[in-house]
Motif scaffolding. Structure first.
Motif, short mmCIF file in Angstrom:
data_model
loop_
_atom_site.label_atom_id
_atom_site.label_comp_id
_atom_site.label_asym_id
_atom_site.label_seq_id
_atom_site.Cartn_x
_atom_site.Cartn_y
_atom_site.Cartn_z
N UNK A 86 0.83 -1.20 0.00
CA UNK A 86 0.00 0.00 0.00
C UNK A 86 0.87 1.25 0.00
N UNK A 87 1.95 1.24 0.80
CA UNK A 87 2.83 2.39 0.87
C UNK A 87 3.59 2.57 -0.44
N UNK A 88 4.12 1.47 -0.99
CA UNK A 88 4.90 1.56 -2.22
C UNK A 88 4.04 2.03 -3.39
N UNK A 89 2.79 1.60 -3.44
CA UNK A 89 1.93 2.03 -4.56
C UNK A 89 1.65 3.53 -4.47
N UNK A 90 1.49 4.06 -3.26
CA UNK A 90 1.29 5.50 -3.10
C UNK A 90 2.55 6.26 -3.50
N UNK A 91 3.70 5.72 -3.10
CA UNK A 91 4.98 6.34 -3.46
C UNK A 91 5.16 6.34 -4.98
N UNK A 92 4.78 5.23 -5.62
CA UNK A 92 4.88 5.14 -7.07
C UNK A 92 4.00 6.20 -7.74
N UNK A 93 2.80 6.41 -7.22
CA UNK A 93 1.92 7.44 -7.79
C UNK A 93 2.53 8.82 -7.60
N UNK A 94 3.11 9.07 -6.42
CA UNK A 94 3.73 10.37 -6.17
C UNK A 94 4.86 10.65 -7.15
N UNK A 95 5.57 9.59 -7.55
CA UNK A 95 6.70 9.74 -8.47
C UNK A 95 6.27 9.76 -9.93
N UNK A 96 5.01 9.45 -10.19
CA UNK A 96 4.51 9.45 -11.57
C UNK A 96 4.77 8.17 -12.33
#
Length: 239
Positions: A86-96
């Motif tokens: 869940x955390x990594x997917x949010x981080x991935x979205x933040x990075x585009x």
């Protein structure tokens, strides 16, 4: 935006310019894309396998050094929080990362670009690609740059560990214990990889909705949105 421009923009946000751009392309290539373009090249599962290990070691080393007084159990729990899907997917979205994904048309149509599991795998694959493109020290620097200050990141995360409980505590004094209800709005994708959308209702009024690869994750995300909604409404009433 053309695909090459998207990759250039993504590299800027990642904080690493690839000497071997093919590695980044592979990290972003989901297995479903080979159904439409079988000659495109390897998909990202091998890089994800490598990147998962690199990511865990980067976090293990950083936590060990930054929290010298903490015991193994605490460090393990913190690492798990910083590396969970869940955390990594949010981080991935933040990075585009979502904008650069290469998906098959069927996966694209099914909403795969926003699927947590796909984003998590792609981010781990990118870590593996950076490691191969440069070295461990570079991967370590880039990854820790994504996270920023680990103490601050952990403080924010640990304050959100139980959003459903926080929402219940906020609502209970004025509305009682039975005022909240969570409802599955829809479930998409194949049975082995479904993504859920869940709404949280306060006395029948929707105050938040969330998505996740499990009902639990979706409910927690909905509760976070619900908390934000009620805090915003309270702030407006005070103005």
């Amino acid at each position: 935006m053309p695909h090459t421009a998207k990759l250039a923009a993504l590299q800027k946000r990642l904080g690493h310019t690839f000497r071997q751009p093919a590695l980044l392309a592979e990290a972003l290539r989901h297995a479903s894309s080979l159904q439409d373009q079988p000659a495109a090249g390897a998909h990202n599962q091998r890089l994800e396998f490598l990147g998962d290990s690199v990511l865990h070691f980067v976090l293990t080393d950083a936590l060990f050094r930054q929290f010298p007084e903490e015991r193994e159990g605490v460090l393990s729990r913190r690492r798990a929080g910083l590396s969970k899907g869940e955390f990594l997917s949010r981080l991935a979205r933040d990075l585009g990362v979502d904008a650069g994904l290469q998906l098959g048309q069927s996966e694209e149509d099914a909403g795969g670009r926003g699927r947590d599991s796909i984003l998590e795998d792609a981010l781990e694959a990118i870590v593996g690609a950076i490691y191969l493109d440069a070295d461990f020290a570079t991967a370590q620097r880039v990854v820790l740059g994504w996270y920023g200050s680990l103490p601050e990141r952990l403080k924010a995360m640990e304050g959100h560990d139980n959003p459903k409980g926080q929402l219940q505590e906020m609502v209970q004094p004025a509305h009682g214990n039975g005022a909240l209800r969570y409802e599955v709005v829809k479930a998409t994708g194949p049975k082995h990889a479904q993504e859920y959308e869940v709404a949280v209702l306060l006395n029948g009024r929707t105050i938040g909705s969330g998505r996740g690869t499990s009902k639990k994750n979706a409910e927690e995300e909905a509760a976070r949105i619900g908390l934000d909604t009620l805090r915003h409404e309270r702030a407006e009433r005070k103005e």
